[in-house]
Design a protein around this motif. Structure first.
Motif, PDB file in Angstrom:
ATOM      1  N   ALA A 843      39.171  31.595  45.650  1.00  0.00           N
ATOM      2  CA  ALA A 843      40.264  32.293  46.343  1.00  0.00           C
ATOM      3  C   ALA A 843      41.178  32.998  45.342  1.00  0.00           C
ATOM      4  O   ALA A 843      41.559  34.157  45.539  1.00  0.00           O
ATOM      5  N   THR A 844      41.473  32.303  44.266  1.00  0.00           N
ATOM      6  CA  THR A 844      42.321  32.897  43.214  1.00  0.00           C
ATOM      7  C   THR A 844      41.658  34.117  42.621  1.00  0.00           C
ATOM      8  O   THR A 844      42.276  35.170  42.431  1.00  0.00           O
ATOM      9  N   LEU A 845      40.406  33.978  42.319  1.00  0.00           N
ATOM     10  CA  LEU A 845      39.669  35.087  41.708  1.00  0.00           C
ATOM     11  C   LEU A 845      39.611  36.269  42.667  1.00  0.00           C
ATOM     12  O   LEU A 845      39.673  37.434  42.238  1.00  0.00           O
ATOM     13  N   ALA A 846      39.478  36.019  43.945  1.00  0.00           N
ATOM     14  CA  ALA A 846      39.417  37.114  44.920  1.00  0.00           C
ATOM     15  C   ALA A 846      40.737  37.895  44.922  1.00  0.00           C
ATOM     16  O   ALA A 846      40.751  39.129  44.924  1.00  0.00           O
ATOM     17  N   LEU A 847      41.836  37.166  44.905  1.00  0.00           N
ATOM     18  CA  LEU A 847      43.140  37.834  44.869  1.00  0.00           C
ATOM     19  C   LEU A 847      43.289  38.634  43.592  1.00  0.00           C
ATOM     20  O   LEU A 847      43.743  39.799  43.604  1.00  0.00           O
ATOM     21  N   GLN A 848      42.967  37.994  42.465  1.00  0.00           N
ATOM     22  CA  GLN A 848      43.064  38.691  41.188  1.00  0.00           C
ATOM     23  C   GLN A 848      42.204  39.939  41.176  1.00  0.00           C
ATOM     24  O   GLN A 848      42.584  40.991  40.662  1.00  0.00           O
ATOM     25  N   ALA A 849      41.034  39.828  41.714  1.00  0.00           N
ATOM     26  CA  ALA A 849      40.099  40.967  41.702  1.00  0.00           C
ATOM     27  C   ALA A 849      40.683  42.125  42.520  1.00  0.00           C
ATOM     28  O   ALA A 849      40.618  43.286  42.092  1.00  0.00           O
ATOM     29  N   LEU A 850      41.190  41.815  43.648  1.00  0.00           N
ATOM     30  CA  LEU A 850      41.744  42.884  44.471  1.00  0.00           C
ATOM     31  C   LEU A 850      42.915  43.576  43.757  1.00  0.00           C
ATOM     32  O   LEU A 850      43.000  44.810  43.724  1.00  0.00           O
ATOM     33  N   LEU A 851      43.771  42.786  43.196  1.00  0.00           N
ATOM     34  CA  LEU A 851      44.945  43.357  42.501  1.00  0.00           C
ATOM     35  C   LEU A 851      44.512  44.169  41.295  1.00  0.00           C
ATOM     36  O   LEU A 851      44.986  45.306  41.083  1.00  0.00           O
ATOM     37  N   ARG A 852      43.684  43.593  40.494  1.00  0.00           N
ATOM     38  CA  ARG A 852      43.232  44.287  39.298  1.00  0.00           C
ATOM     39  C   ARG A 852      42.468  45.554  39.659  1.00  0.00           C
ATOM     40  O   ARG A 852      42.522  46.563  38.963  1.00  0.00           O
ATOM     41  N   GLY A 853      41.724  45.516  40.727  1.00  0.00           N
ATOM     42  CA  GLY A 853      40.976  46.698  41.173  1.00  0.00           C
ATOM     43  C   GLY A 853      41.932  47.839  41.531  1.00  0.00           C
ATOM     44  O   GLY A 853      41.688  48.993  41.189  1.00  0.00           O
ATOM     45  N   TYR A 854      42.958  47.488  42.228  1.00  0.00           N
ATOM     46  CA  TYR A 854      43.924  48.507  42.634  1.00  0.00           C
ATOM     47  C   TYR A 854      44.556  49.139  41.399  1.00  0.00           C
ATOM     48  O   TYR A 854      44.650  50.373  41.295  1.00  0.00           O
ATOM     49  N   MET A 855      44.985  48.304  40.478  1.00  0.00           N
ATOM     50  CA  MET A 855      45.609  48.795  39.266  1.00  0.00           C
ATOM     51  C   MET A 855      44.635  49.631  38.449  1.00  0.00           C
ATOM     52  O   MET A 855      44.978  50.675  37.894  1.00  0.00           O
ATOM     53  N   ALA A 856      43.410  49.198  38.341  1.00  0.00           N
ATOM     54  CA  ALA A 856      42.391  49.915  37.562  1.00  0.00           C
ATOM     55  C   ALA A 856      42.102  51.270  38.194  1.00  0.00           C
ATOM     56  O   ALA A 856      41.895  52.257  37.489  1.00  0.00           O
TER      57      ALA A 856
END
Length: 1843
Positions: A843-856
């Motif tokens: 769950a943590t990784l999913a949140l991080q991935a979404l956030l990082r994806g947006y920023m990237a």
């Protein structure tokens, strides 16, 4: 008693039984002396108490050991008593199906039990097996008794008798018949009258008139007969004689219930419908009183009509004519009608016959007597007193009795008459040297009612029993005396008191005769006289308690009660004389003949139909007949006559050596192989068998040789007891084993034992063996138990080890499980925690991935914009920099150009100034002189090189000129190819143009196709949308359809596969069946070929036998006719023999005289044909006439030559010119022939050149040669035609010139010849000869013309083939031009190789053809040269000496040449007999075989034949071959028993035959010849028919060789293969009581297996020394091994003592030794081992287990070479030697029979030991060169010379 020793527990005894007579029981408790009861147990398990007789206290008889049961000889049993004999016979009869058993040490008695079944033991093969054998060597058989009688007759020069006795139905007649058949088969007749057939033919006649059906037997003999078979000095049958006794006449008029009259009456009634029997007016047998009383007129399985045919044929064979036969049948029919004559009573004392009585009328008509007279005397009788005679009527009862008496009297006289005629037919025409008598007489009889017939029968048996007892007693005494054993009187039953009671003075017969003489004598008064005379005075005579009309006599067999009623009537046999007188006055000739000699016969009314003079040795001189003596003789009684004939018989028997056959009837119901103990014991007691046993048992019945005793009971001896002397060893052992010395005696060669001693010794031996077995078993069992204990201990330790290991593994498993559980728990807990952690982490990784994806993504967009702006800046800045750079560069370049132009102008000015100055030139020419010197040197070197090049050039020009000459032809040759190539290129260009056109058309079509496709795509695109829905429906439909089709397809595929599989299976089955059929048909064809070959060789053997017999008869005739006269000069033996043996010479003459006409000679020609013989005789006479005419003409020529000597000088040289003309003509022809040959060679060379295209061109050399040849041939043809016309004109002119010279009176020889020709009629012959010459020339011309035409056609064909070849070459060239260079070279090379290969093959074929033509031309050249030589010799003889002198003779230089032998031998015609004598008749094979090359006589003879062939002398060839064949026949006839001689001439005959084939000139026989051998081939004669004659002769010699070796091997086989114990100690001798010969010990005269092998080695070495063909040696060895196997197996099948397990081992060992011999000699592939297969399987059958069904199946599959009869016979004969072996159960034999019932094999028991395999002579060429053969001086052939 001695039996007490054995009566212990488990001893087996016999106890009486009312049903089975004797029963077997086993003792349950030991017997102690004084016991009154024995505790027994029967075989069926029932316990029994057996009470002993309180008076005698006799113990029951003991049973013999099982090993002794089933013995061939009853006296071989250890315990000799009635139950032992009965049991032994039963076991042999029921279990082993053996019907014959001996009884007595010397087979005194043969006991024959009737099997009531046809057995296959009487065939000719069985007769041959028993012929020549000792009586004890084979199983008991009637043939063994007959052979012993025959052998003793020949050895002891003493007459023999075979006495056959037994009850009615016991098989007496059949036994006597088989004995006579044996004599007839073994001895043969001494004349061509077939006496043995007549002796056998007497049986059907005597059976028809003397045999009848009784309740006990369907073919019972109702009379006794004694047949003497006479032999000459060579012991061949010459005749026979028959005496008959006591015909049962009462059967003619009376038959009991279920019985019949004599067979002949029923045969007549069954044949009544025949045309010749119509006059007898017969009918059914039930119509006649004399044939219907028994109520059983038909016998099952018997056709009376057919038997009548056999009877008539036998009568014809014995010389009884048809008229006499019809007379006999007429009398017999009259007897039947007489029995139907009825009487009517007038009162108590008179009777009458009804008027016109049909039966009496027929009787009188058949007998040829008056009806009234016979009717009167049948009802009246005449009484005579001292003063008067008067006629008295008789009562009806007396009339019937008188009628029956008359019928009996007629039949008895007819019986006597037939016997007399049979004796006349069998009478010997030459003097009788010895005889064997066969007595077929009734045995002892006892019925409920016994009358006069039984009294006479038993009286005869008393006499025979007395003689039998004396004979047995005498033989026993002789045996004891021979062995020097003290003779003690043996008490045996003497029946002399009984005989005295019957025949002595005042005996029963005397009192009966006395009572018959009394006027009022009756049976009652006679009975009272008997009581008064013998009752209480004779112990053998008794009176019944309840009867005064009977008496009892104690016979040797049993008590018999006789009824006195009818004794007097039967003894007197009264017939009224008036009735006899009426019959004597008959018009029928045969009837008075029956009664005309009544006064001379011993008793006309007796039942003894011996109406003949007694034997010549006991002839009685007839006394002078006084008046009234005839009436006294007429009144002799039947008893008196029977007593006299019996005395005569006993005298005859006492003068002979008797042999006894006792026939036993096993049951009264005629059931096959059913044994009734009661009936059997009754007959055994009656026939004297038990008396023989008793006599034997009273003395020392068991007898052993010392060697046999030692071999059998060696196990009872210790090593220290065995001495070198066998006799002393046996004595020492016996004294220890048997303490009572009275129980045995030591003879010279044998040990004699009392009864029971052998059983005692067998018991001791069995106990010893049993103890040894127990010891062996004990040791083995202990060893087995120890092994078992060790094995169990080892198993226990192993089990413990495995259990402990298992426990340890279980604990370890528990530990592992515990540890695993903890681990599982650990991992489970870890998994739960990790799962929770991973969920949170995910769950943590999913949140991080979404956030990082947006920023990237945001960062990426920014970076992308920056990057694109930078690119735009880069390109703009770059463009600006490049613009600046171009501008700067252009300015710099312009500046450089300007500067360089200025500098160049300055340099130009300087150079112009320097050029004008002089010093410049000097500087330039400073080194020029040096360069010139160098150039001069170079010029000199080049000059030298030029000269060398000129030389090389000249050489090259020379080589070029040569090469140009070579290449010019190639250029010329290639021009044509260039032109062709041009044509080809033009063609290629045209083809290329066509290809271009086609390409254009292709482009057009492609463009059109593209447009069409575009249009189609448009249309498709338009229609796709419209058809989308329809396609969807179609797809669904198609899917369904496809699925259905797929299913159907799968079904069809499966069906197809199934069908393919079936077809494949069927094809495989068909191929297998076809292969099987092919193999079977091949085998069948091979069998048919062998059968045909065997039949042909048998016919050849029969022909040679008949030829030898013909020669013997001819020699005998010559001896009888050509009585030597005084002064007669004896001719040369060889000459006379060759002249006498003309059979083959006459046959061969025709065959060789016409070799050309016989285009298709038959391969297998009959050795002698009468038509051929007549043709040959005619041809011989023609040749003799021609020879005589030639001789006359030669005499005339000689006289003419003598007369011509005086006129030789005056005669002009008329014929010289003609001869010169002829020689010139011949030279011209020879030159023409040479020219033609040269032209032919040129033509062949031209044709064999390389077939290039220009060869067949019209201007080519080959074509020109062909045209030249054709023109020359046509010119030559015209020249030959002109020469023929000239010759015809000359011949016509000569013919016209001869005619006028006939009338002239010129004195020249020519005119005299012409005149003589006219006188002798020879002008016409000369004219015919000229015409024949013209025809010959014309035919030659035509043939030459045809040959030229054929050659022309062949040349045309070759030209056509060359054209075709040219076309093919052109096509190949065109194809090669289109190929690339590498492929073109390869194709040309391949084509050249194939062309050269084809040309080589053609040249090889031509070479082979030319070789064949050269060989043919050489042969023709030899023949023509020989004929030219003969013509020249003839011309030289016709030319006078003066004429020869006139001709110029040229000197000829003859070079001397070394002699080159041609492989021929020359001899003179008159030396032919000397050649045959020295080379064939007097040649010793041993010297030739050892010292000279094998087959030397054959080579010498063939070389002589070659020379005769070279001379073209057919007479010499024919004479030499005929003399050779006859000489070989004579040698083999003279020394045909010598194996070396027969083998030597078989080898030489085959070699001679191979030489005739090898040098015959036929291609099939010339394959292995050398060129030199091919030159030696015969040139003039085809000797194919002589080869057939020599092949037949070789077959005859081979068969004679087989007979010789068979005679040598025959005595060795049985002894060596069966009797001798090759492996010592395997089989102990069975206790047989010494009836047969010693079998286990090899005496000095006994053959062993080593003897057989030594003999085989001798045969093989002799055949190898003689150079016999290896294939022929293999066939001889195969035949020898077949003889060994067949004789051994046949003997095994006929000897029960040889069928044991140990004997099977001995046989297999012997066979292995024979196989080893085959391997040593490299003969394993000869087929000899296969011939031993039946013997090997018989030995295996003796050794295999024989208990279960599996054993039966194994036996059936193993014994495929044995027939069912042989397998069953071996199993029936199997006999244990030791009691540890077991017999074969009857049920097991039945199982074998059931399993083999479908096997189709021969029912014959024995193998045909006389069978000879068909022989073949494979062609075997010789590598020996004929020219190298030297003739040794030892042969005495100095009169022949090598050529």
């Amino acid at each position: 008693s001695f039996a007490v020793v054995f009566v212990l527990q488990y001893a087996r005894v016999w106890i009486p039984d009312p049903e089975e007579v004797w029963k077997s029981a086993e003792l349950l408790k030991d017997y102690k002396p004084g016991d009154k009861v024995l505790q027994l147990r029967l075989e069926e398990g029932k316990d029994l108490e057996y009470c002993l007789d309180p008076k005698t206290k006799e113990l029951p008889p003991l049973r013999n050991p099982d090993i002794l049961v089933g013995e061939n000889d009853l006296t071989a049993l250890s315990y000799l008593h009635e139950p032992a004999v009965l049991h032994n016979l039963k076991v042999r009869f029921i279990d082993s199906k053996l019907i014959y058993t001996y009884c007595g040490k010397y087979s005194i008695v043969l006991v024959a039990i009737n099997p009531y079944e046809q057995l296959p033991i009487y065939g000719e093969d069985i007769i041959n097996a028993y012929s020549g054998q000792n009586m004890g060597d084979m199983d008991p058989h009637i043939f063994a008794v007959a052979e012993e009688a025959y052998k003793q007759m020949a050895r002891d020069e003493r007459n023999q008798s075979i006495i056959v006795s037994g009850e009615s139905g016991a098989g007496k007649t059949v036994s006597a018949k088989y004995a006579m058949r044996y004599f007839a088969t073994v001895s043969g007749s001494a004349s061509e009258a077939n006496v043995e057939e007549k002796v056998l033919a007497s049986n059907p006649i005597m059976e028809s008139i003397g045999n009848a059906k009784t309740t006990r037997n369907d073919n019972s003999s109702r009379f006794g007969k004694y047949i003497e078979i006479g032999f000459d000095k060579r012991y061949r049958i010459i005749g026979a004689n028959m005496r008959t006794y006591l015909l049962e006449k009462s059967r003619v008029v009376f038959q009991a219930e279920e019985e019949r009259n004599y067979h002949i009456f029923y045969q007549l009634c069954a044949s009544a419908a025949l045309p010749e029997f119509k006059t007898l007016r017969l009918g059914n047998a039930n119509y006649f009183h004399y044939t219907k009383q028994g109520g059983s007129p038909v016998i099952d399985g018997v056709d009376d009509a057919k038997e009548m045919v056999n009877t008539r044929q036998a009568c014809t064979l014995l010389g009884i004519s048809d008229s006499y036969q019809m007379g006999i049948f007429r009398i017999l029919a009259g007897i039947l009608h007489l029995g139907n004559v009825a009487f009517a009573s007038r009162d108590s004392d008179s009777c009458t016959i009804p008027p016109k009585h049909e039966s009496l009328a027929i009787f009188c008509d058949l007998m040829g007597v008056e009806y009234e007279e016979m009717a009167h005397w049948l009802c009246h009788r005449k009484l005579a007193t001292a003063t008067e005679t008067y006629i008295k009527p008789i009562s009806k009862l007396h009339a019937i009795n008188a009628r029956d008496a008359l019928a009996k009297h007629i039949y008895a006289n007819l019986f006597n008459w037939i016997v007399d005629h049979v004796n006349k037919a069998l009478h010997a025409t030459v003097k009788q040297h010895s005889f064997i008598g066969v007595l077929d007489i009734y045995g002892f009889e006892t019925f409920e009612i016994n009358s006069f017939e039984q009294f006479c029968i038993n009286y005869a048996n008393e006499k025979l029993q007395q003689q039998f007892n004396m004979h047995v007693f005498k033989l026993e005494q002789e045996e004891y005396m021979k062995e020097q054993i003290p003779w003690t009187l043996i008490d045996f039953y003497d029946n002399q008191p009984c005989i005295n009671l019957i025949e002595a003075k005042m005996g029963i017969l005397d009192l009966l005769d006395e009572e018959c003489k009394m006027p009022k004598g009756s049976d009652d008064t006679w009975a009272q006289k008997l009581y008064n005379t013998h009752l209480n005075k004779c112990a053998l005579f008794e009176k019944p308690r309840l009867s005064n009309k009977a008496f009892i006599i104690k016979h040797f067999a049993d008590k018999v009660e006789y009824q006195c009623e009818g004794f007097l009537e039967k003894n007197k046999d009264t017939v009224y004389e008036e009735q006899i007188k009426v019959l004597k006055s008959s018009k029928f000739k045969l009837l008075p003949e029956l009664f005309q000699d009544e006064e001379k016969v011993l008793s006309p009314t007796s039942a003894t139909p011996s109406g003949r003079v007694p034997l010549s040795r006991t002839a009685v001189k007839p006394a002078k007949v006084r008046p009234g003596q005839a009436s006294k003789e007429h009144k002799k009684t039947v008893g008196h006559q029977f007593r006299n004939s019996l005395h005569l018989l006993m005298e005859t028997l006492n003068a002979t050596t008797p042999h006894y056959v006792r026939c036993i009837k096993p049951n009264d119901f005629k059931f096959p192989f059913t044994f009734d103990e009661k009936r059997a014991v009754q007959q055994l007691r009656a026939c004297g068998v038990l008396e023989t046993i008793r006599i034997s048992a009273a003395g020392f019945p068991s007898r052993w040789t010392y060697q046999e005793f030692f071999s059998r009971y060696r196990v009872l001896m210790k090593q220290r007891d065995v001495l070198g002397d066998r006799k002393q060893t046996c004595k020492n052992v016996l004294e220890k084993l048997i303490l009572d010395k009275d129980k045995y005696q030591f003879g010279k060669t044998k040990i004699f034992f009392r009864a029971g001693q052998v059983a005692y010794l067998e018991k001791i031996r069995a106990d010893k063996l049993r103890a040894a077995c127990i010891r062996i078993q004990k040791t083995i069992r202990g060893w087995l138990m120890r092994k078992k204990y060790v094995r169990m201990r080892k198993a226990a330790i192993t089990i413990q080890r495995y259990v402990r290991g298992y426990q340890a593994r279980c604990y370890a498993k528990f530990l592992r499980r515990t540890r695993a559980a903890i681990t599982i728990q650990k991992f489970q807990r870890m998994y739960v925690v990790r799962k929770r952690y991973q969920c949170m982490r995910a769950a943590t990784l999913a949140l991080q991935a979404l956030l990082r994806g947006y920023m990237a993504r945001n960062k990426y967009q920014m970076m992308l914009r920056e990057h694109k702006s930078i690119i735009i800046q880069k390109h703009v800045r770059g463009w600006l920099a490049r613009v600046q750079y171009r501008r700067t560069l252009k300015a710099i370049v312009y500046l450089q150009c300007c500067y360089r132009r200025m500098m160049a102008k300055r340099e130009l000015k300087k150079l112009k100034i320097e050029a004008r100055s002089v010093e410049r030139y000097k500087k330039l020419h400073i080194g020029l002189e040096n360069k010139i010197m160098q150039l001069q040197r170079k010029i000199d070197e080049q000059n030298k090189e030029y000269k060398s090049l000129l030389e090389k050039l000249s050489n090259l020009e020379i080589t070029y000129s040569t090469e140009t000459e070579k290449l010019r032809s190639d250029v010329e040759r290639l021009r044509m190819s260039e032109e062709e190539a041009k044509n080809a290129t033009n063609r290629v260009l045209s083809l290329q143009e066509e290809i271009a056109k086609l390409r254009k058309e292709l482009h057009q079509t492609q463009s059109e196709k593209k447009t069409i496709e575009e249009w189609a795509d448009k249309y498709k695109h338009e229609t796709e949308q419209a058809s989308m829905q329809s396609q969807m429906h179609e797809k669904i439909y198609r899917g369904l359809l496809v699925s259905e089709l797929k299913e159907q397809n799968t079904l069809l595929k499966t069906e197809k596969e199934e069908l393919n599989r079936r077809i494949h299976d069927q094809a495989r089955e068909i191929t297998e069946t076809m292969e099987k059929k092919l193999v079977e048909e091949t085998k069948q064809l091979e069998l048919d070929l062998n059968d045909e070959r065997l039949r042909y060789q048998n016919l050849l053997n029969e022909f040679s036998r008949l030829e030898e017999r013909y020669d013997d008869l001819k020699d005998e005739m010559n001896l009888m006719v050509n009585i030597p006269k005084p002064g007669h000069k004896r001719t040369d033996s060889t000459h006379s023999s060759n002249e006498s043996e003309y059979t083959f010479s006459s046959e061969i003459t025709e065959a060789e005289d016409l070799p050309v006409r016989m285009e298709e000679p038959s391969e297998k020609k009959a050795p002698l044909d009468m038509s051929l013989f007549l043709k040959l005789q005619k041809r011989v006479t023609e040749l003799e006439q021609e020879k005589q005419s030639l001789q006359d003409e030669l005499d005339r020529k000689e006289e003419q030559a003598l007369r011509a000597k005086a006129k030789e000088e005056e005669r002009p040289p008329i014929r010289g010119a003609e001869l010169e003309y002829e020689s010139l003509k011949r030279q011209e022809l020879e030159s023409e022939n040479k020219k033609l040959k040269n032209e032919l060679n040129e033509l062949q060379k031209a044709l064999t050149e390389t077939r290039s295209p220009e060869v067949t061109a019209p201007g080519a050399p080959a074509y020109r040669v062909l045209l030249d040849q054709l023109t020359s041939v046509s010119e030559e043809l015209e020249v030959r035609k002109e020469e023929v016309l000239i010759l015809r004109s000359q011949l016509v002119s000569q013919k016209e010139a001869i005619q006028p010279k006939n009338t002239m009176t010129d004195s020249t020889i020519l005119l005299e010849d012409v005149q003589k020709m006219k006188d002798k009629g020879e002008i016409a012959q000369a004219y015919i000869g000229l015409k024949e010459t013209n025809r010959l020339l014309e035919s030659q011309l035509q043939s030459q013309k045809k040959s030229h035409e054929n050659e022309l056609e062949s040349l045309r064909g070759e030209i056509q083939s060359l054209k075709e070849e040219n076309n093919r070459q052109q096509q190949l060239l065109a194809q090669n031009l289109q190929l690339p260079p590498e492929a073109r070279i390869e194709a040309s090379l391949q084509h050249e190789i194939t062309r050269l290969t084809n040309e080589n093959l053609d040249l090889m074929e031509q070479l082979e053809k030319q070789d064949k033509t050269v060989r043919k031309l050489k042969k023709q050249l030899k023949v023509f040269a020989k004929k030219i030589g003969e013509l020249e010799v003839g011309q030289m003889e016709n030319i006078s000496p003066g004429q020869i002198i006139d001709e110029p003779i040229r000197p000829v230089n003859i070079p001397r040449k070394e002699k080159d032998f041609q492989g021929m031998l020359e001899y003179k015609k008159e030396d032919e007999q000397k050649l045959v004598k020295n080379l064939i008749l007097e040649l010793k094979p041993r010297g030739v075989a050892v010292n000279l090359i094998p087959g030397l006589p054959a080579y010498i003879l063939f070389m002589c034949v070659r020379h005769a062939d070279y001379l073209n002398d057919d007479q010499k060839v024919r004479s030499l071959l005929t003399s050779t064949i006859n000489g070989i026949k004579k040698v083999l006839k003279k020394r045909g028993d010598d194996f070396e001689t027969v083998s030597f001439w078989l080898s030489n005959t085959c070699r001679f035959l191979h030489c005739l084939k090898q040098y015959s000139g036929e291609e099939g026989f010339m394959k292995h010849n050398t060129p030199r051998q091919n030159e030696h081939c015969l040139t003039n004669f085809d000797l194919a028919e002589y080869r057939q004659v020599l092949s037949d002769l070789a077959i005859q010699i081979y068969q004679q060789l087989v007979r010789v070796l068979e005679n040598i091997l025959q005595p060795m086989i049985v002894s060596g293969m069966l009797e001798h114990e090759t492996i010592q100690g395997v089989s102990g001798v069975k206790p047989t009581g010494l009836r047969k010969r010693t079998s286990s010990i090899a005496d000095e005269g006994t053959y062993t297996l080593d003897s057989i092998i030594r003999q085989l080695n001798s045969f093989h070495s002799v055949m190898c020394q003689h150079g016999m063909d290896p294939e022929l040696i293999k066939q001889v060895v195969k035949q020898m091994f077949y003889i060994i196997g067949a004789v051994t197996l046949n003997n095994l099948l006929l000897r029960k003592d040889m069928c044991s397990w140990s004997k099977g081992m001995q046989i297999r060992y012997n066979v292995s030794q024979l196989e080893e011999w085959l391997r040593d000699k490299n003969l394993m592939n000869s087929g000899a081992k296969e011939t031993l297969e039946p013997l090997i399987q018989a030995a295996q059958l003796l050794q295999v287990k024989k208990k279960t069904d599996e054993d039966a199946e194994a036996i059936c599959s193993m014994c495929n070479a044995l027939t069912t009869a042989q397998i069953v016979k071996v199993l029936n004969l199997y006999t244990p030697v030791n009691e540890f072996e077991e017999r074969v159960l009857v049920s097991f034999i039945r199982t074998i029979q059931m399993r083999l019932r479908d096997r189709k094999d021969s029912p014959q028991l024995l193998m045909d030991a006389k069978h000879i395999f068909p022989v073949t002579f494979p062609f075997n060429p010789s590598s020996l060169a004929l020219e190298t053969i030297q003739i040794p001086a030892s042969l005495g052939l100095g009169f022949i010379s090598r050529v």
